[in-house]
Design a protein around this motif. Structure first.
Motif, PDB file in Angstrom:
ATOM      1  N   GLU A 110     -25.597  29.090  59.018  1.00  0.00           N
ATOM      2  CA  GLU A 110     -24.172  29.541  59.529  1.00  0.00           C
ATOM      3  C   GLU A 110     -23.941  30.969  59.155  1.00  0.00           C
ATOM      4  O   GLU A 110     -23.533  31.728  59.782  1.00  0.00           O
ATOM      5  CB  GLU A 110     -23.449  28.345  58.839  1.00  0.00           C
ATOM      6  N   GLN A 111     -24.134  30.988  57.780  1.00  0.00           N
ATOM      7  CA  GLN A 111     -23.883  32.358  57.314  1.00  0.00           C
ATOM      8  C   GLN A 111     -24.190  32.538  55.704  1.00  0.00           C
ATOM      9  O   GLN A 111     -23.699  31.675  54.879  1.00  0.00           O
ATOM     10  CB  GLN A 111     -22.620  32.794  57.422  1.00  0.00           C
ATOM     11  N   ALA A 112     -25.171  33.299  55.529  1.00  0.00           N
ATOM     12  CA  ALA A 112     -25.367  33.395  54.070  1.00  0.00           C
ATOM     13  C   ALA A 112     -24.965  35.047  53.688  1.00  0.00           C
ATOM     14  O   ALA A 112     -25.429  35.866  54.594  1.00  0.00           O
ATOM     15  CB  ALA A 112     -26.960  33.049  53.711  1.00  0.00           C
ATOM     16  N   PHE A 113     -24.976  35.345  52.406  1.00  0.00           N
ATOM     17  CA  PHE A 113     -24.675  36.698  51.998  1.00  0.00           C
ATOM     18  C   PHE A 113     -25.595  37.179  50.939  1.00  0.00           C
ATOM     19  O   PHE A 113     -25.611  36.693  49.714  1.00  0.00           O
ATOM     20  CB  PHE A 113     -23.069  36.721  51.483  1.00  0.00           C
ATOM     21  N   GLY A 114     -26.650  37.837  51.289  1.00  0.00           N
ATOM     22  CA  GLY A 114     -27.592  38.151  50.354  1.00  0.00           C
ATOM     23  C   GLY A 114     -28.236  37.128  49.703  1.00  0.00           C
ATOM     24  O   GLY A 114     -28.864  36.531  50.389  1.00  0.00           O
ATOM     25  N   ASP A 115     -28.156  36.878  48.461  1.00  0.00           N
ATOM     26  CA  ASP A 115     -28.893  35.960  47.605  1.00  0.00           C
ATOM     27  C   ASP A 115     -28.514  34.517  48.018  1.00  0.00           C
ATOM     28  O   ASP A 115     -27.045  34.247  47.710  1.00  0.00           O
ATOM     29  CB  ASP A 115     -28.948  36.269  46.240  1.00  0.00           C
ATOM     30  N   TYR A 116     -29.106  33.725  48.645  1.00  0.00           N
ATOM     31  CA  TYR A 116     -28.564  32.298  49.330  1.00  0.00           C
ATOM     32  C   TYR A 116     -28.213  31.561  48.126  1.00  0.00           C
ATOM     33  O   TYR A 116     -28.923  31.130  47.119  1.00  0.00           O
ATOM     34  CB  TYR A 116     -29.397  31.740  50.203  1.00  0.00           C
ATOM     35  N   GLN A 117     -26.889  30.907  48.024  1.00  0.00           N
ATOM     36  CA  GLN A 117     -26.331  30.535  46.861  1.00  0.00           C
ATOM     37  C   GLN A 117     -25.696  29.242  47.004  1.00  0.00           C
ATOM     38  O   GLN A 117     -24.694  28.715  46.331  1.00  0.00           O
ATOM     39  CB  GLN A 117     -25.356  31.247  46.013  1.00  0.00           C
ATOM     40  N   ASN A 118     -26.280  28.295  47.926  1.00  0.00           N
ATOM     41  CA  ASN A 118     -26.054  27.009  47.912  1.00  0.00           C
ATOM     42  C   ASN A 118     -26.945  26.006  47.586  1.00  0.00           C
ATOM     43  O   ASN A 118     -28.006  25.826  47.981  1.00  0.00           O
ATOM     44  CB  ASN A 118     -25.833  26.811  49.562  1.00  0.00           C
ATOM     45  N   GLU A 119     -26.649  25.631  46.362  1.00  0.00           N
ATOM     46  CA  GLU A 119     -27.584  24.892  45.252  1.00  0.00           C
ATOM     47  C   GLU A 119     -27.331  23.576  45.087  1.00  0.00           C
ATOM     48  O   GLU A 119     -26.252  22.982  45.284  1.00  0.00           O
ATOM     49  CB  GLU A 119     -27.483  25.600  43.867  1.00  0.00           C
ATOM     50  N   PRO A 120     -28.543  22.602  45.196  1.00  0.00           N
ATOM     51  CA  PRO A 120     -28.248  21.455  44.541  1.00  0.00           C
ATOM     52  C   PRO A 120     -27.290  21.140  43.501  1.00  0.00           C
ATOM     53  O   PRO A 120     -27.505  21.682  42.360  1.00  0.00           O
ATOM     54  CB  PRO A 120     -29.624  20.950  44.172  1.00  0.00           C
ATOM     55  N   ILE A 121     -26.447  20.327  43.738  1.00  0.00           N
ATOM     56  CA  ILE A 121     -25.235  20.007  42.689  1.00  0.00           C
ATOM     57  C   ILE A 121     -25.789  19.353  41.611  1.00  0.00           C
ATOM     58  O   ILE A 121     -25.205  19.536  40.449  1.00  0.00           O
ATOM     59  CB  ILE A 121     -23.976  19.209  43.482  1.00  0.00           C
ATOM     60  N   ILE A 122     -26.817  18.776  41.524  1.00  0.00           N
ATOM     61  CA  ILE A 122     -27.348  17.796  40.485  1.00  0.00           C
ATOM     62  C   ILE A 122     -27.961  18.938  39.456  1.00  0.00           C
ATOM     63  O   ILE A 122     -27.839  18.673  38.310  1.00  0.00           O
ATOM     64  CB  ILE A 122     -28.558  16.914  40.780  1.00  0.00           C
ATOM     65  N   GLU A 123     -28.229  20.375  39.833  1.00  0.00           N
ATOM     66  CA  GLU A 123     -28.583  21.275  38.743  1.00  0.00           C
ATOM     67  C   GLU A 123     -27.528  21.508  37.717  1.00  0.00           C
ATOM     68  O   GLU A 123     -28.076  21.961  36.736  1.00  0.00           O
ATOM     69  CB  GLU A 123     -28.911  22.633  39.447  1.00  0.00           C
ATOM     70  N   TYR A 124     -26.274  21.251  37.993  1.00  0.00           N
ATOM     71  CA  TYR A 124     -25.275  21.362  37.050  1.00  0.00           C
ATOM     72  C   TYR A 124     -25.059  20.207  35.990  1.00  0.00           C
ATOM     73  O   TYR A 124     -24.265  20.263  35.114  1.00  0.00           O
ATOM     74  CB  TYR A 124     -23.981  21.707  37.794  1.00  0.00           C
ATOM     75  N   GLY A 125     -25.867  19.085  36.322  1.00  0.00           N
ATOM     76  CA  GLY A 125     -25.855  17.885  35.253  1.00  0.00           C
ATOM     77  C   GLY A 125     -24.966  17.013  35.981  1.00  0.00           C
ATOM     78  O   GLY A 125     -24.129  17.302  36.516  1.00  0.00           O
ATOM     79  N   GLU A 126     -25.306  15.645  35.789  1.00  0.00           N
ATOM     80  CA  GLU A 126     -24.645  14.548  36.301  1.00  0.00           C
ATOM     81  C   GLU A 126     -23.361  14.275  35.879  1.00  0.00           C
ATOM     82  O   GLU A 126     -22.591  13.738  36.440  1.00  0.00           O
ATOM     83  CB  GLU A 126     -25.480  13.144  36.113  1.00  0.00           C
ATOM     84  N   THR A 127     -22.958  14.819  34.663  1.00  0.00           N
ATOM     85  CA  THR A 127     -21.426  14.689  33.954  1.00  0.00           C
ATOM     86  C   THR A 127     -20.767  15.845  34.221  1.00  0.00           C
ATOM     87  O   THR A 127     -19.612  16.233  33.766  1.00  0.00           O
ATOM     88  CB  THR A 127     -21.409  14.353  32.674  1.00  0.00           C
TER      89      THR A 127
END
Length: 734
Positions: free
Chosen positions: A54-71
């Motif tokens: 759809e559209q990305a700006f430079g470094d693509y930053q749509n990341e798996p949310i689990i990387e932030y931790g389950e809590t």
């Protein structure tokens, strides 16, 4: 770990594959994957690898949310957000993102249900089946995710605002919560998050460099933002991070300007009855006073500089370079769309360089679960790599409450379970196969336990797939079929949960509950069974909710002699016989279901059955929407009965019943036919646009007809046969 950077040439190539129009079609998946949680997107025509940016700006930053931790706060905030999977009547498929707004509604984009454009009422949405997948946060892993059935009918829709409200069954808000809606537009350059399911994969978040433009709202009334998205993000909520409320509905990238766009929630709230109620707001003006629709001086759509493309390039570089890049960008582009956001980012990141860290702090990473042996689990692997090769030996050795992990492979032994254990498949359930001929696959008598994530195949003989004949169990997330008897049986048990399974192609029925069996049957998909998808009989009792019963060779559901319980919020369609058959039933509640396109009728009430039939939508069936006969005496209230290929309601054979406040319209024959000793009470119904009369009372028919609206039928309100019995008419509008 950060992803490799897109260089400008790569970005320009990918951007060439963005859709030319604002409203994009849903991304596609293989129809055979419908009903699964983990899916493989199919390649899109004309797009390399099926990758639609759809559209990305430079470094693509749509990341798996689990990387932030389950809590983490991000994961908690994203719980009401899920994937909407659709299977269309023409064989096409699609997925988008949707989110929960109350106990029975989700919101997505209008363009995610493309078939409904021919009929904005939603009567002909072209949707064969739909599901809402919540809790899918781990890439390639389905644990923790739950599927909810979605009605193919549209509650609300608006093409211009690109939103649609859909009915979801099973109250997902009880487990996953709901999104809070904002009744105000975002500030210019305000920081945002977008959470969704790009390419139909596990939940992702766009947060780095994700912000509103300046001005935030374009002259066309769109929310312009810089958040990275992919196909499948359509329908994602745009979230204001200051109060975690939804301020927009993301719907597309615009390859004319290079920015992404959303519909402001203020505009949607102004039009949506459902969302106003969910938000608890008063009507919102289409244009808030602070943002007049027609400003005195025209505001440029994107940038006022003739060097707009140069500023776009500088903005991309600035995001990668940090403070020095922002300074260079602002020196030349202080009136560019993202200038205010750059100033805000400099203020946050660059004010005190001595004290500021050189790089953002590392995101918390979810800690892997300890090996199964550390938690006391027993691992079974047919190839010998586990603690046991056979399930029978593992069960014999297990202590009460033990978890038995079943690795991919084939297991050809019937199991007798008498102690509480958990049987859990590890990996893709299609590769974890329990198949037995000449025996039950699982015979269960333990007081509790779990059967999860397995493929269970009964291959022949007078046996069942899963036989719960005492105690209780949770049967969850399995694929179950039987060439012998029914796939699942509940009898003389305390209570059982049958949830989120695919139950299909059985030589008899799907689920059979009898002899005081009790259970909850929730969010399953039934298809291709020879007899009923589910049968209740002989004091069998169940809550049956949120399921799909389709394409069976018999009835969708059959409540037989002495069967009882509540059948609510299911979708029942395409079965060869009636959608729901009630024969001698013990007053079950049939409520809020969609019963359509049956090979015979919608609902049949027979054999002196008692039942409460309330708030259902019944349409497109071959025979009557509801037929009552054999001395049955139901209460039929508040249903919509329409577009039948014969009549709306048919009473015969000494039937009784109270029929009130129903909407009966556009049926091919007369709206109601009463004959052969039937004597119902019709009160407060609207019967219109029938093929012939509103009501026909024929030989032997009788009854009471009062305060009904019978206008708008081509042959008139009543046809009363000369051999009809005694009837009472008063207060009708004819």
């Amino acid at each position: 770990m950060r992803r490799p950077l897109f260089n400008l040439s790569m970005l320009s190539v990918l951007t060439c594959f963005a859709a030319a129009s604002l409203a994009q079609a849903p991304a596609e998946f293989d129809p055979e994957d419908f009903g699964n949680i983990v899916i493989q997107p199919r390649q899109a025509a004309g797009t390399p690898g099926g990758f639609t940016l759809e559209q990305a700006f430079g470094d693509y930053q749509n990341e798996p949310i689990i990387e932030y931790g389950e809590t983490s706060p991000a994961v908690r905030l994203g719980r009401p957000i899920g994937r909407l999977d659709t299977l269309y009547a023409n064989g096409q498929t699609g997925f988008c993102t949707a989110f929960i707004v109350d106990d029975k509604h989700i919101v997505t984009n209008h363009h995610c249900i493309p078939g409904m454009d021919g009929d904005p009422t939603g009567a002909d949405s072209n949707v064969q089946a739909a599901q809402f997948v919540a809790g899918y946060i781990k890439p390639g892993r389905s644990e923790g995710a739950t599927r909810f059935t979605v009605s193919p009918q549209i509650v609300e829709t608006n093409r211009a605002l690109d939103y649609t409200v859909l009915r979801v069954f099973g109250n997902p808000s009880a487990k996953f919560g709901r999104m809070e809606l904002a009744a105000a537009d975002p500030e210019d350059a305000e920081f945002l998050w977008i959470i969704g399911h790009p390419q139909g994969q596990s939940q992702h978040i766009s947060r780095e460099g994700c912000a509103a433009a300046a001005p935030a709202i374009s002259q066309e009334g769109k929310l312009v933002h810089s958040c990275d998205t992919l196909g499948g993000n359509s329908g994602s909520p745009v979230i204001r991070i200051s109060d975690k409320r939804v301020i927009g509905l993301h719907h597309a990238g615009d390859n004319r300007t290079g920015y992404n766009m959303a519909i402001p929630m203020t505009r949607i709230l102004a039009q949506s009855r459902v969302l106003k109620a969910a938000a608890g707001t008063v009507p919102v003006p289409a244009a808030p006073p602070a943002k007049p629709v027609a400003p005195v001086a025209p505001t440029p759509k994107v940038a006022v500089l003739p060097e707009a493309e140069a500023c776009n390039t500088l903005w991309t570089e600035a995001k990668q370079l940090g403070c020095g890049g922002f300074e260079a960008y602002l020196a030349q582009c202080e009136r560019h769309t993202f200038a205010l956001m750059a100033k805000a980012m400099m203020k946050r990141q660059c004010t005190d360089t001595a004290a500021a860290p050189a790089a953002p702090a590392a995101k918390p990473v979810a800690v892997p679960v300890a090996p199964s042996q550390a938690s006391g689990a027993i691992r079974v692997a047919a190839d010998g790599s586990g603690d046991y090769r056979t399930l029978a030996r593992a069960i014999s050795a297990a202590k009460d409450g033990a978890t038995i992990e079943i690795m991919p492979g084939r297991y050809n032994e019937g199991l007798d379970i008498t102690r509480p254990v958990e049987l859990v498949g590890v990996g893709n359930r299609a590769d974890i196969i329990l198949e037995v001929e000449g025996d039950n696959v699982i015979a269960w008598e333990a007081d509790k336990g779990v059967i999860r994530n397995l493929t269970i195949r009964q291959l022949g003989g007078k046996y069942f797939g899963v036989d719960i004949k005492a105690g209780s169990a949770t049967i969850e997330g399995n694929d179950i079929s039987s060439k012998g008897l029914s796939a699942v049986v509940l009898r003389t048990n305390v209570d059982a949960m049958v949830r989120g399974n695919e139950i299909h192609d059985s030589a008899e029925g799907g689920v059979f509950i009898f002899d005081d069996g009790k259970g909850t049957v929730r969010d399953n998909v039934f298809y291709g069974n020879t007899f009923a998808g589910l049968e209740l009989r002989d004091r069998g009792e169940a809550l049956v909710t949120g399921n799909t019963f389709r394409d069976g060779a018999g009835q969708g559901l059959y409540v037989n002699e002495g069967g009882r319980g509540t059948i609510s919020d299911n979708i029942i369609y395409g079965n060869r016989l009636v959608g729901i058959s009630l024969n001698g039933s013990d007053n079950p509640v049939i409520k809020g279901n969609v019963v359509r396109d049956g090979g015979e009728g919608g609902i049949l009430v027979d054999g002196k059955a008692l039942a409460r039939i309330e708030g259902n939508t019944i349409y497109g069936n071959t025979y009557a929407g509801i037929e009552v006969r054999g001395g049955a005496d139901p209460w039929i209230k508040g249903n919509t009965i329409r577009d039948g290929k014969q009549g709306g309601l048919f009473f015969q054979g000494g039937a009784r019943g109270v029929v009130e406040n129903n909407d009966i319209f556009r049926n091919a024959y007369s709206g109601v036919v009463v004959q052969d000793g039937a004597a119902p009470i019709f009160r407060g119904n609207r019967i219109s646009r029938s093929g012939y009369y509103a009501i026909e009372v024929l030989e032997g028919g009788a009854g009471t007809y009062e305060n009904n609206d019978l206008t708008g039928n081509p042959d008139g309100a009543f046809l009363i046969d000369g051999k009809a019995g005694r009837l009472s008419r008063r207060g009708n509008k004819e």
